[in-house]
Design a protein around this motif. Structure first.
Motif, PDB file in Angstrom:
ATOM      1  N   ARG A 108       0.832  -1.206   0.000  1.00  9.58           N
ATOM      2  CA  ARG A 108       0.000   0.000   0.000  1.00  9.58           C
ATOM      3  C   ARG A 108       0.873   1.267   0.000  1.00  9.58           C
ATOM      4  NH1 ARG A 108      -3.255  -2.364   5.112  1.00  9.58           N
ATOM      5  NH2 ARG A 108      -4.335  -4.072   4.115  1.00  9.58           N
ATOM      6  N   GLY A 109       1.972   1.210  -0.729  1.00  5.91           N
ATOM      7  CA  GLY A 109       2.820   2.386  -0.870  1.00  5.91           C
ATOM      8  C   GLY A 109       3.668   2.717   0.339  1.00  5.91           C
ATOM      9  N   ARG A 110       3.601   1.885   1.393  1.00  7.45           N
ATOM     10  CA  ARG A 110       4.427   2.142   2.576  1.00  7.45           C
ATOM     11  C   ARG A 110       5.399   0.985   2.765  1.00  7.45           C
ATOM     12  NH1 ARG A 110       1.087   3.296   7.850  1.00  7.45           N
ATOM     13  NH2 ARG A 110       3.117   4.016   8.526  1.00  7.45           N
ATOM     14  N   ASP A 111       6.482   1.273   3.523  1.00 10.94           N
ATOM     15  CA  ASP A 111       7.406   0.193   3.859  1.00 10.94           C
ATOM     16  C   ASP A 111       6.651  -0.912   4.601  1.00 10.94           C
ATOM     17  OD1 ASP A 111       9.539   1.577   2.819  1.00 10.94           O
ATOM     18  OD2 ASP A 111      10.026   2.550   4.715  1.00 10.94           O
ATOM     19  N   THR A 112       6.983  -2.153   4.296  1.00  9.49           N
ATOM     20  CA  THR A 112       6.381  -3.262   5.042  1.00  9.49           C
ATOM     21  C   THR A 112       7.002  -3.336   6.441  1.00  9.49           C
ATOM     22  OG1 THR A 112       8.041  -4.765   4.161  1.00  9.49           O
ATOM     23  CG2 THR A 112       5.939  -4.660   2.977  1.00  9.49           C
ATOM     24  N   ALA A 113       6.318  -4.053   7.333  1.00  8.17           N
ATOM     25  CA  ALA A 113       6.840  -4.229   8.697  1.00  8.17           C
ATOM     26  C   ALA A 113       8.198  -4.912   8.665  1.00  8.17           C
ATOM     27  CB  ALA A 113       5.855  -5.034   9.546  1.00  8.17           C
ATOM     28  N   ASN A 114       8.346  -5.921   7.789  1.00  4.84           N
ATOM     29  CA  ASN A 114       9.630  -6.610   7.727  1.00  4.84           C
ATOM     30  C   ASN A 114      10.734  -5.691   7.202  1.00  4.84           C
ATOM     31  OD1 ASN A 114       7.671  -7.301   5.568  1.00  4.84           O
ATOM     32  ND2 ASN A 114       9.497  -8.027   4.484  1.00  4.84           N
ATOM     33  N   ALA A 115      10.360  -4.742   6.322  1.00  5.39           N
ATOM     34  CA  ALA A 115      11.364  -3.796   5.829  1.00  5.39           C
ATOM     35  C   ALA A 115      11.804  -2.851   6.945  1.00  5.39           C
ATOM     36  CB  ALA A 115      10.821  -3.006   4.642  1.00  5.39           C
ATOM     37  N   VAL A 116      10.880  -2.458   7.825  1.00  4.77           N
ATOM     38  CA  VAL A 116      11.209  -1.504   8.887  1.00  4.77           C
ATOM     39  C   VAL A 116      11.855  -2.194  10.085  1.00  4.77           C
ATOM     40  CG1 VAL A 116      10.311   0.239  10.488  1.00  4.77           C
ATOM     41  CG2 VAL A 116       9.282  -0.014   8.202  1.00  4.77           C
ATOM     42  N   GLY A 118      12.430  -5.736  10.367  1.00  2.00           N
ATOM     43  CA  GLY A 118      13.073  -7.027  10.118  1.00  2.00           C
ATOM     44  C   GLY A 118      12.060  -8.153  10.143  1.00  2.00           C
ATOM     45  N   ASN A 119      12.487  -9.313   9.662  1.00  4.48           N
ATOM     46  CA  ASN A 119      11.581 -10.458   9.562  1.00  4.48           C
ATOM     47  C   ASN A 119      11.127 -10.989  10.915  1.00  4.48           C
ATOM     48  OD1 ASN A 119      11.585 -10.520   6.793  1.00  4.48           O
ATOM     49  ND2 ASN A 119      13.158 -12.106   6.628  1.00  4.48           N
ATOM     50  N   LYS A 120      12.039 -10.965  11.880  1.00  2.87           N
ATOM     51  CA  LYS A 120      11.739 -11.638  13.150  1.00  2.87           C
ATOM     52  C   LYS A 120      10.485 -11.080  13.817  1.00  2.87           C
ATOM     53  CE  LYS A 120      16.625 -12.559  13.782  1.00  2.87           C
ATOM     54  NZ  LYS A 120      17.740 -12.681  14.741  1.00  2.87           N
ATOM     55  N   PRO A 121      10.476  -9.768  14.132  1.00  3.79           N
ATOM     56  CA  PRO A 121       9.259  -9.273  14.788  1.00  3.79           C
ATOM     57  C   PRO A 121       8.029  -9.380  13.892  1.00  3.79           C
ATOM     58  CG  PRO A 121      10.872  -7.497  14.501  1.00  3.79           C
ATOM     59  CD  PRO A 121      11.529  -8.745  14.042  1.00  3.79           C
ATOM     60  N   ALA A 122       8.209  -9.316  12.573  1.00  2.00           N
ATOM     61  CA  ALA A 122       7.042  -9.428  11.681  1.00  2.00           C
ATOM     62  C   ALA A 122       6.394 -10.802  11.821  1.00  2.00           C
ATOM     63  CB  ALA A 122       7.457  -9.156  10.233  1.00  2.00           C
ATOM     64  N   VAL A 123       7.222 -11.850  11.886  1.00  2.00           N
ATOM     65  CA  VAL A 123       6.675 -13.203  12.087  1.00  2.00           C
ATOM     66  C   VAL A 123       5.972 -13.289  13.442  1.00  2.00           C
ATOM     67  CG1 VAL A 123       7.285 -15.626  12.472  1.00  2.00           C
ATOM     68  CG2 VAL A 123       8.330 -14.369  10.580  1.00  2.00           C
ATOM     69  N   LEU A 124       6.644 -12.794  14.476  1.00  2.00           N
ATOM     70  CA  LEU A 124       6.132 -12.986  15.842  1.00  2.00           C
ATOM     71  C   LEU A 124       4.893 -12.138  16.117  1.00  2.00           C
ATOM     72  CD1 LEU A 124       9.594 -13.101  17.637  1.00  2.00           C
ATOM     73  CD2 LEU A 124       8.117 -15.032  17.005  1.00  2.00           C
ATOM     74  N   VAL A 125       4.848 -10.919  15.571  1.00  2.00           N
ATOM     75  CA  VAL A 125       3.654 -10.095  15.777  1.00  2.00           C
ATOM     76  C   VAL A 125       2.471 -10.698  15.008  1.00  2.00           C
ATOM     77  CG1 VAL A 125       2.634  -7.798  15.440  1.00  2.00           C
ATOM     78  CG2 VAL A 125       4.958  -8.017  16.321  1.00  2.00           C
ATOM     79  N   GLY A 126       2.762 -11.308  13.869  1.00  2.00           N
ATOM     80  CA  GLY A 126       1.709 -12.043  13.164  1.00  2.00           C
ATOM     81  C   GLY A 126       1.145 -13.146  14.058  1.00  2.00           C
ATOM     82  N   ASP A 127       2.025 -13.886  14.709  1.00  2.00           N
ATOM     83  CA  ASP A 127       1.579 -14.950  15.622  1.00  2.00           C
ATOM     84  C   ASP A 127       0.728 -14.366  16.753  1.00  2.00           C
ATOM     85  OD1 ASP A 127       3.015 -16.686  14.091  1.00  2.00           O
ATOM     86  OD2 ASP A 127       4.619 -17.015  15.536  1.00  2.00           O
ATOM     87  N   PHE A 128       1.175 -13.236  17.267  1.00  2.00           N
ATOM     88  CA  PHE A 128       0.437 -12.590  18.354  1.00  2.00           C
ATOM     89  C   PHE A 128      -0.984 -12.222  17.909  1.00  2.00           C
ATOM     90  CE2 PHE A 128      -0.963  -8.663  20.407  1.00  2.00           C
ATOM     91  CZ  PHE A 128      -0.930  -9.032  21.734  1.00  2.00           C
ATOM     92  N   LEU A 129      -1.101 -11.608  16.734  1.00  2.00           N
ATOM     93  CA  LEU A 129      -2.421 -11.178  16.254  1.00  2.00           C
ATOM     94  C   LEU A 129      -3.320 -12.372  15.967  1.00  2.00           C
ATOM     95  CD1 LEU A 129      -1.435  -8.224  13.899  1.00  2.00           C
ATOM     96  CD2 LEU A 129      -2.405  -8.112  16.201  1.00  2.00           C
ATOM     97  N   PHE A 130      -2.713 -13.423  15.478  1.00  2.00           N
ATOM     98  CA  PHE A 130      -3.459 -14.648  15.229  1.00  2.00           C
ATOM     99  C   PHE A 130      -4.048 -15.188  16.548  1.00  2.00           C
ATOM    100  CE2 PHE A 130      -3.561 -19.105  13.507  1.00  2.00           C
ATOM    101  CZ  PHE A 130      -4.512 -18.816  12.550  1.00  2.00           C
TER     102      PHE A 130
END
Lengths: 338, 338
Positions: A108-116, A118-130
């Motif tokens: 959506r025209g913005r940096d992704t979470a993994n870009a800002v 890194g991959n690690k928190p992006a994976v783990l925050v996904g798990d949290f939201l799930f």
């Protein structure tokens, strides 16, 4: 049924999702509050990352489906709000993991979470939201809804793995492609709509109708997304094109162009998509080939069939503003292509 | 309560988990069947990856806790089997994501899923197993258990993010470290034990007792794991040591050695852990410093306090082989250090 993919033919305006947005606006504002509330954590990075994506201007299509479906079914309680938030959490978790899986830098025209971050928190925050999405469902307390959404979550993950396998494989059939998007994309649309009938305690026929509406709408949306990724018009508008091509994703425009291509063209598709050897003007050539074989028009034609099925599925509900707004959102799914 | 961390003092054998393994063996065999059955998918890669990790010789500690707790509570049905499988799925999903997050190549002496198949399927199969775990819970149909395990899953993810933040931070306090392992590691032990009482429909006091048992056992296990990562004895046995050190994880042995170190030693810890500048003999020096400050003995002493609390928590259950086997598994948590 004979429903023509609608929006009031008498009016001179384009179909849009504005109507449905207006009708659920009050509910959606409360869903947004619930989303912020339940994304909270004493670990600050979690709401920070979740908020980055949640606030990034997504259309909230899926939670809107839950809200509109519940209201269409005459629901007058508040449980649909938590359920809509749960649906958005599942979607957000999926996007976080998707962007890691695809190594995407922009959404959506913005940096992704993994870009800002890194991959690690992006994976783990996904798990949290799930996990949070299931906590929200438990609060509502409907085992049927937990069943529907946990099943959808499993199907989405299956679809994602299936897509990984078909990536870079030019022998992917249209059936395999449809199976992927039905799982990966349409399953959550279907479940989000269906639970509106469940929370309103409506009979199986209405549940099935809303499931059919959501599933067909989801497929139509994804077909058009896949088409827009090769659209010269998108390119003119300054929007990104060619992401799927660069990732080696085999979407319907490519399946069609490959099937209709000659030996030299197939060699081109194999080099660029299977061997991932892409040169500077390969995307332009891919777009020309797709255009020449009418693959975008063909993809759009399929999308319209699904959008039509989505609208027809609503026929058993009484006519009214909500039903018409949902029908129009089905028309919008394909007409946004222009 | 005055329970001494037990195993029959009269016998000349080491405490082990053999007793508990024997007592739940029949149930566990059925859990293993359920695990294989529910990891199935028409997308072949999913059971392949899930099976790689599930079959890799994990001790099934967490599902055993569910089985043993349910039996300790006099449960005579079969629902604990599906719940134990759900617990193992959550654990497996967590390991898959952990190994991606830590970029680990080896687990239990075998290649990790991410090392064999890459990060993408490892993330997605984790998501699939997580969804499946909720489907299994829905089949059992207890909202209380869904609440307990969805809460645990959220707490685990929070603990993982918290650990990411404390990584490479030598100012991490013992309290922050304990908060991380209580969330990341002990929460699932606690939930796995607790649901044994819930499925058996036992009063809150038994639920709380099993929760306390599991939580303290989980903390004791993790403290010893963190200790073993710096153990010369482990090193002699040919087991990997120093993984945490290389990853810049701030575990209790380091917290203690840092607190007791002089200025030069603290500079060493900052260089190796904060700036991640490690040279060939830095691990050996780290192990010497940790030894010199008695940090391993201190960590083990804490672990014994938690193991003791775990055993004491079982005091309200009638004496018998199951209770004694669970008490012995608490003793094993720390005695396996030798």
């Amino acid at each position: 049924m004979g429903v023509v993919v609608p929006f009031d033919g008498g009016e001179d305006r384009e179909p849009s999702i504005d109507l449905i947005v207006q009708l659920v606006a009050k509910d959606l504002a409360r869903v947004n509050e619930a989303i912020l509330l339940h994304a909270r954590s004493h670990v600050d990075m979690i709401p920070e990352i979740a908020g980055h994506l949640i606030a990034s201007g997504g259309k909230r299509l899926r939670p809107m489906l839950t809200l509109a479906a519940a209201r269409l079914c005459g629901y007058r309680g508040d449980d649909h709000l938590a359920l809509a938030a749960a649906v958005e959490f599942i979607h957000t978790a999926t996007l976080l993991h998707d962007d890691v899986v695809d190594s995407s830098d922009l959404r959506r025209g913005r940096d992704t979470a993994n870009a800002v971050w890194g991959n690690k928190p992006a994976v783990l925050v996904g798990d949290f939201l799930f996990a949070r999405s299931f906590q929200l469902m438990v609060e509502v307390g409907s085992l049927r809804i937990l069943e529907i959404l946990s099943h959808a979550a499993a199907v989405i993950a299956e679809g994602e793995v299936h897509q990984l396998i078909t990536a870079n494989d030019t022998t992917t059939t249209e059936a395999a492609y449809l199976e992927v998007i039905e799982a990966k994309n349409a399953a959550l649309f279907a479940a989000a709509s269906r639970i509106g009938a469940v929370v309103a305690d409506r009979p199986p026929a209405e549940e099935a109708a809303l499931e059919r509406f959501g599933r067909n709408l989801g497929i139509a949306y994804q077909l058009v997304d896949d088409m827009l990724d090769f659209s010269a018009r998108q390119s003119e508008l300054g929007k990104t094109v060619g992401d799927d091509f660069r990732d080696g994703k085999i979407t319907l425009p490519i399946v069609i162009a490959f099937a209709r291509g000659d030996a030299e063209e197939r060699a081109f598709w194999r080099r660029t998509l299977e061997q991932s050897e892409q040169e500077a003007d390969d995307l332009a050539r891919a777009m020309r080939l797709i255009e020449r074989h009418g693959a975008l028009a063909e993809t759009l034609a399929r999308a319209r069939v699904y959008a039509q099925s989505a609208a027809e599925a609503l026929a058993l509900f009484p006519d009214g503003p909500l039903r018409r707004a949902l029908e129009e959102s089905a028309a919008f799914a394909t007409e946004r292509a222009f």
